[in-house]
Design a protein around this motif. Structure first.
Motif, PDB file in Angstrom:
ATOM      1  N   ILE A  86       0.838  -1.203   0.000  1.00  0.00           N
ATOM      2  CA  ILE A  86       0.000   0.000   0.000  1.00  0.00           C
ATOM      3  C   ILE A  86       0.873   1.253   0.000  1.00  0.00           C
ATOM      4  O   ILE A  86       0.593   2.233  -0.697  1.00  0.00           O
ATOM      5  CB  ILE A  86      -0.945   0.003   1.220  1.00  0.00           C
ATOM      6  N   SER A  87       1.959   1.216   0.774  1.00  0.00           N
ATOM      7  CA  SER A  87       2.843   2.387   0.877  1.00  0.00           C
ATOM      8  C   SER A  87       3.496   2.721  -0.462  1.00  0.00           C
ATOM      9  O   SER A  87       3.935   3.856  -0.677  1.00  0.00           O
ATOM     10  CB  SER A  87       3.921   2.144   1.938  1.00  0.00           C
ATOM     11  N   LYS A  88       3.560   1.748  -1.365  1.00  0.00           N
ATOM     12  CA  LYS A  88       4.134   1.978  -2.691  1.00  0.00           C
ATOM     13  C   LYS A  88       3.090   2.439  -3.698  1.00  0.00           C
ATOM     14  O   LYS A  88       3.394   2.631  -4.876  1.00  0.00           O
ATOM     15  CB  LYS A  88       4.797   0.687  -3.195  1.00  0.00           C
ATOM     16  N   THR A  96      -7.696  -2.730   6.700  1.00  0.00           N
ATOM     17  CA  THR A  96      -8.427  -2.218   7.863  1.00  0.00           C
ATOM     18  C   THR A  96      -7.690  -2.556   9.158  1.00  0.00           C
ATOM     19  O   THR A  96      -7.565  -1.720  10.057  1.00  0.00           O
ATOM     20  CB  THR A  96      -9.851  -2.817   7.910  1.00  0.00           C
ATOM     21  N   ARG A  97      -7.170  -3.770   9.252  1.00  0.00           N
ATOM     22  CA  ARG A  97      -6.420  -4.179  10.445  1.00  0.00           C
ATOM     23  C   ARG A  97      -5.153  -3.344  10.615  1.00  0.00           C
ATOM     24  O   ARG A  97      -4.790  -2.948  11.730  1.00  0.00           O
ATOM     25  CB  ARG A  97      -6.057  -5.659  10.353  1.00  0.00           C
ATOM     26  N   VAL A  98      -4.458  -3.093   9.493  1.00  0.00           N
ATOM     27  CA  VAL A  98      -3.240  -2.280   9.541  1.00  0.00           C
ATOM     28  C   VAL A  98      -3.555  -0.889  10.070  1.00  0.00           C
ATOM     29  O   VAL A  98      -2.870  -0.367  10.966  1.00  0.00           O
ATOM     30  CB  VAL A  98      -2.583  -2.194   8.140  1.00  0.00           C
ATOM     31  N   LEU A  99      -4.595  -0.274   9.525  1.00  0.00           N
ATOM     32  CA  LEU A  99      -4.983   1.068   9.964  1.00  0.00           C
ATOM     33  C   LEU A  99      -5.335   1.085  11.447  1.00  0.00           C
ATOM     34  O   LEU A  99      -4.943   2.007  12.179  1.00  0.00           O
ATOM     35  CB  LEU A  99      -6.167   1.573   9.132  1.00  0.00           C
ATOM     36  N   GLU A 100      -6.052   0.058  11.888  1.00  0.00           N
ATOM     37  CA  GLU A 100      -6.453  -0.009  13.301  1.00  0.00           C
ATOM     38  C   GLU A 100      -5.250  -0.181  14.219  1.00  0.00           C
ATOM     39  O   GLU A 100      -5.112   0.512  15.235  1.00  0.00           O
ATOM     40  CB  GLU A 100      -7.447  -1.152  13.512  1.00  0.00           C
ATOM     41  N   LYS A 101      -4.363  -1.118  13.868  1.00  0.00           N
ATOM     42  CA  LYS A 101      -3.217  -1.406  14.724  1.00  0.00           C
ATOM     43  C   LYS A 101      -2.215  -0.253  14.773  1.00  0.00           C
ATOM     44  O   LYS A 101      -1.553  -0.035  15.785  1.00  0.00           O
ATOM     45  CB  LYS A 101      -2.520  -2.698  14.260  1.00  0.00           C
ATOM     46  N   LEU A 102      -2.093   0.472  13.652  1.00  0.00           N
ATOM     47  CA  LEU A 102      -1.158   1.601  13.617  1.00  0.00           C
ATOM     48  C   LEU A 102      -1.822   2.913  14.023  1.00  0.00           C
ATOM     49  O   LEU A 102      -1.160   3.943  14.098  1.00  0.00           O
ATOM     50  CB  LEU A 102      -0.559   1.745  12.208  1.00  0.00           C
ATOM     51  N   GLU A 103      -3.147   2.848  14.255  1.00  0.00           N
ATOM     52  CA  GLU A 103      -3.943   4.035  14.616  1.00  0.00           C
ATOM     53  C   GLU A 103      -3.805   5.119  13.543  1.00  0.00           C
ATOM     54  O   GLU A 103      -3.557   6.295  13.832  1.00  0.00           O
ATOM     55  CB  GLU A 103      -3.521   4.566  15.996  1.00  0.00           C
ATOM     56  N   LYS A 143      -5.445   6.653   9.589  1.00  0.00           N
ATOM     57  CA  LYS A 143      -6.761   6.871   8.991  1.00  0.00           C
ATOM     58  C   LYS A 143      -6.821   6.561   7.499  1.00  0.00           C
ATOM     59  O   LYS A 143      -7.875   6.212   6.988  1.00  0.00           O
ATOM     60  CB  LYS A 143      -7.215   8.310   9.235  1.00  0.00           C
ATOM     61  N   HIS A 144      -5.712   6.730   6.779  1.00  0.00           N
ATOM     62  CA  HIS A 144      -5.773   6.521   5.340  1.00  0.00           C
ATOM     63  C   HIS A 144      -4.411   6.086   4.800  1.00  0.00           C
ATOM     64  O   HIS A 144      -3.407   6.062   5.530  1.00  0.00           O
ATOM     65  CB  HIS A 144      -6.272   7.771   4.620  1.00  0.00           C
ATOM     66  N   ASN A 145      -4.369   5.778   3.513  1.00  0.00           N
ATOM     67  CA  ASN A 145      -3.169   5.220   2.887  1.00  0.00           C
ATOM     68  C   ASN A 145      -1.974   6.162   2.929  1.00  0.00           C
ATOM     69  O   ASN A 145      -0.827   5.713   3.034  1.00  0.00           O
ATOM     70  CB  ASN A 145      -3.466   4.836   1.434  1.00  0.00           C
ATOM     71  N   THR A 175       1.948   5.371   4.166  1.00  0.00           N
ATOM     72  CA  THR A 175       3.196   5.674   3.451  1.00  0.00           C
ATOM     73  C   THR A 175       4.140   6.475   4.338  1.00  0.00           C
ATOM     74  O   THR A 175       5.345   6.186   4.402  1.00  0.00           O
ATOM     75  CB  THR A 175       2.896   6.468   2.169  1.00  0.00           C
ATOM     76  N   ARG A 176       3.618   7.474   5.033  1.00  0.00           N
ATOM     77  CA  ARG A 176       4.451   8.282   5.935  1.00  0.00           C
ATOM     78  C   ARG A 176       5.054   7.417   7.041  1.00  0.00           C
ATOM     79  O   ARG A 176       6.216   7.569   7.405  1.00  0.00           O
ATOM     80  CB  ARG A 176       3.622   9.411   6.567  1.00  0.00           C
ATOM     81  N   TYR A 177       4.239   6.507   7.571  1.00  0.00           N
ATOM     82  CA  TYR A 177       4.705   5.631   8.646  1.00  0.00           C
ATOM     83  C   TYR A 177       5.851   4.750   8.171  1.00  0.00           C
ATOM     84  O   TYR A 177       6.873   4.606   8.856  1.00  0.00           O
ATOM     85  CB  TYR A 177       3.542   4.759   9.147  1.00  0.00           C
ATOM     86  N   VAL A 178       5.706   4.148   6.992  1.00  0.00           N
ATOM     87  CA  VAL A 178       6.733   3.272   6.450  1.00  0.00           C
ATOM     88  C   VAL A 178       8.037   4.051   6.238  1.00  0.00           C
ATOM     89  O   VAL A 178       9.132   3.556   6.555  1.00  0.00           O
ATOM     90  CB  VAL A 178       6.255   2.637   5.134  1.00  0.00           C
TER      91      VAL A 178
END
Length: 210
Positions: free
Chosen positions: A160-162, A185-192, A194-196, A200-203
């Motif tokens: 997704i980050s790419k 959805t799980r990734v968004l929840e676990k990392l708190e 909201k969107h793609n 990308t910023r997190y990665v």
């Protein structure tokens, strides 16, 4: 002869360690890598008895490099050699599969002891950290949100980050788009998050991919 790969982006550190081990005898520093990607390539193409790995690499986080190496070569001993204090990363490194953790200001005899134990398939923690663990005074190693992700969730997050569309991710991973959407959805929840874009910023922030 113990065949060693040193992964450190500081040439002075790598060179000094190489000279020290060569002069000691019984060790062959047969390779050096300055980035996580270079380390992964060398691990996949050559044979090593031990890997000395720094955490602060310019492209990938050292803990992430460690996890990838242990997935590909679980039998390869990896000893973390870092400027960060043991309390910060030692336990996280052990959980990721490291054979031990050495601060860069360790005494020469401690470095040798750690390398010998790790290359023999044993685990190494410094006497200081062992004492603090036994007494309960060691601070809890930092846990990052992505440490809670499953291997498949991590794969989806990186894709997704790419900017890869969910339908294409589904095709590449041979899963249904609905399943990929659930992973997202799980990734968004676990990392708190909201969107793609935040994924990308997190990665990028945590150097999880390159």
């Amino acid at each position: 002869m113990i065949r060693i790969l040193i992964v450190d982006d500081h040439a002075v550190v790598g060179g000094g360690l190489k000279q020290f081990l060569t002069n000691t005898g019984g060790f062959e520093v047969a390779g050096e890598a300055r980035t996580g990607q270079d380390a992964l390539k060398l691990v996949s193409t050559q044979s090593w008895d031990l890997l000395l790995l720094d955490i602060g690499l310019p492209d990938l986080n050292g803990i992430e490099v460690l996890k990838r190496i242990k997935r590909e070569r679980p039998e390869l001993p990896v000893l973390i050699f870092s400027m960060y204090s043991e309390d910060e990363y030692a336990l996280a490194a052990r959980e990721a599969g490291a054979a031990g953790y050495l601060p860069k200001n360790s005494a020469p005899e401690e470095i040798l002891a750690a390398i010998r134990r790790a290359s023999a398939g044993e685990c190494y923690l410094s006497p200081q950290l062992t004492e603090r663990l036994l007494s309960g005074s060691a601070s809890i190693s930092r846990k990052l949100p992505h440490d809670r992700l499953s291997a498949r969730e991590l794969d989806v997050m990186l894709m997704i980050s790419k900017g890869i569309p969910l339908t294409e991710i589904a095709e590449q991973l041979h899963l249904s788009p609905k399943t990929i959407s659930t992973y997202r959805t799980r990734v968004l929840e676990k990392l708190e998050l909201k969107h793609n874009t935040e994924i990308t910023r997190y990665v990028l922030k945590h150097k999880l991919d390159n």
